[in-house]
Scaffold this active site. Structure first.
Site, PDB file in Angstrom:
ATOM      1  NE  ARG A  82      -2.552   0.725   3.613  1.00  0.00           N
ATOM      2  CZ  ARG A  82      -3.249   0.542   4.601  1.00  0.00           C
ATOM      3  NH1 ARG A  82      -4.503   0.119   4.563  1.00  0.00           N
ATOM      4  NH2 ARG A  82      -2.717   0.805   5.997  1.00  0.00           N
ATOM      5  CE  LYS A 184      -2.905   4.513   6.888  1.00  0.00           C
ATOM      6  NZ  LYS A 184      -4.206   4.754   7.467  1.00  0.00           N
ATOM      7  CD  GLU A 220     -11.896   5.474   4.139  1.00  0.00           C
ATOM      8  OE1 GLU A 220     -11.564   5.127   4.735  1.00  0.00           O
ATOM      9  OE2 GLU A 220     -11.432   5.876   2.965  1.00  0.00           O
TER      10      GLU A 220
END
Ligand SMILES: *Cc1c(COP(=O)(O)O)cnc(C)c1O
Length: 341
Positions: A82, A184, A220
């Site tokens: 990620r 992220k 989210e």
């Protein structure tokens, strides 16, 4: 190894300085070997890319002490993968995935005295991150970067017992279509701070973000993915290109399917469906799952049947099974548990 004298069960979720952190520098197109260092401070130029144009991304993961006394970490390969995606999107050099896992292991080993003992509910939080360290004044990627990993012991998430959350449907957007919602990046958090402070001031625990294009589909919260349970026991989670692919959420879906024999669906979830769900939870590394008891959509209150005092039955089973795997009480799927020592 002698553990540090820390009141593990009463630790909160805050930064505690530990002995060592890993640092590697990127210069002239290559990463150096990297090393563990003692100094927690970072010294960079006043014009560093991270300071001027927010060129930075991070990861979050944990080390656990298992029932039989080993120190383990959970699916670090997925964090490495990620972070590679995040770096590519931010024009940052990739830190090789195998070296990432190695750096995490080295840092945890060096701070083994801070890994909370089994049974305390506490864990060692691990924070790998990278930032542009050289000076840039024109808008462009930095030439030099620093990759670091530090650790900090964190307390049990549900210290005073489980308290289901009250969340609100947000008017502010988190992620634009084709933007950076799926990586992220620190910038995704910077822009969410105003909205979370406002939510807290209005008496809500979290914001539920909808898709920015149509304000129709559930995405989210600022830092956790949703899972829902339908009244007939199916586990459903939003599918969208603008949510952060939570490793906890992906793991919970496997647990639901392979350990609990539940049907799972990853699909778009219309906000009109919210009133029909039996349970709702927020999932991420910090809490594993935090149950949601109430969703407020501009004056309309949706009270989940699971209520405001405990986790719903399916959420509880998911929570117990995944934490059981992480703490070594249940057999893990192949490759999920990385034994450090
Ligand atoms: C980190 C993060 C999550 C949770 O991901 P995990 O891998 O489960 O910890 C969810 N949403 C956002 C926006 C995040 O940054």
């Amino acid at each position: 190894m002698e553990k540090k004298n820390i009141d593990w069960s009463n630790l909160g979720f805050g930064y505690v300085d530990t002995d060592k952190r890993f640092v590697s520098n990127y210069k002239n197109g290559a990463w150096d070997e990297g090393a563990l260092v003692s100094d927690p401070n970072v010294v960079i130029n006043e014009c560093a890319g991270v300071l001027q144009y927010a060129q930075t991304c991070f990861e979050g993961m944990k080390a656990y002490t298992t029932e039989d006394g080993h120190i383990v970490t959970f699916r670090p390969d997925l964090n490495a993968q990620r972070m590679e995606e995040s770096c590519k999107r931010l024009e940052m050099p990739v830190y090789p995935q195998d070296k990432f896992v190695e750096a995490v292991i080295k840092t945890v080993e060096a701070n083994a005295a801070y890994v909370p003992p089994y049974g305390t509910g506490a864990t060692l939080y691990i924070r790998p991150y990278m930032f542009g360290s050289s000076a840039v004044i024109g808008v462009k990627p930095a030439q030099e970067y620093q990759f670091r990993v530090f650790t900090t012991p964190v307390g049990p998430y549900f210290k005073g017992g489980v308290k289901p959350l009250t969340i609100r449907v947000s008017d502010i957007d988190r992620a634009a279509p084709n933007g950076t919602g799926h990586i992220k990046a620190g910038l995704n958090y910077a822009m969410s701070l105003y909205n979370i402070v406002d939510a807290h001031n209005q008496g809500f625990d979290e914001n539920m973000y909808l898709d920015a294009a149509t304000k129709t589909y559930v995405e989210e919260t600022g830092g956790a993915n949703f899972i829902f349970v339908t009244k007939d026991g199916k586990v459903v989670t939003p599918k969208s290109g603008t949510i952060l692919p939570s490793i906890t959420r992906r793991s919970l879906l496997t647990v639901a399917k392979d350990y609990l024999g539940l049907e799972v669906e990853e699909r778009r979830i219309h906000k009109d469906e919210l009133k029909d769900f039996a349970e709702c939870g927020l999932c991420g590394t910090a809490a594993v799952i935090s149950p949601v008891g109430k969703i407020v959509d501009h004056g309309t209150e949706i009270c989940l049947p699971s209520g405001m005092t405990e986790m719903g039955p399916v959420t509880k089973k998911l929570y117990d099974t995944l934490t059981g795997i992480q703490m070594g009480r249940l057999e893990a799927p192949k490759g999920w548990i990385h034994v450090i020592q």
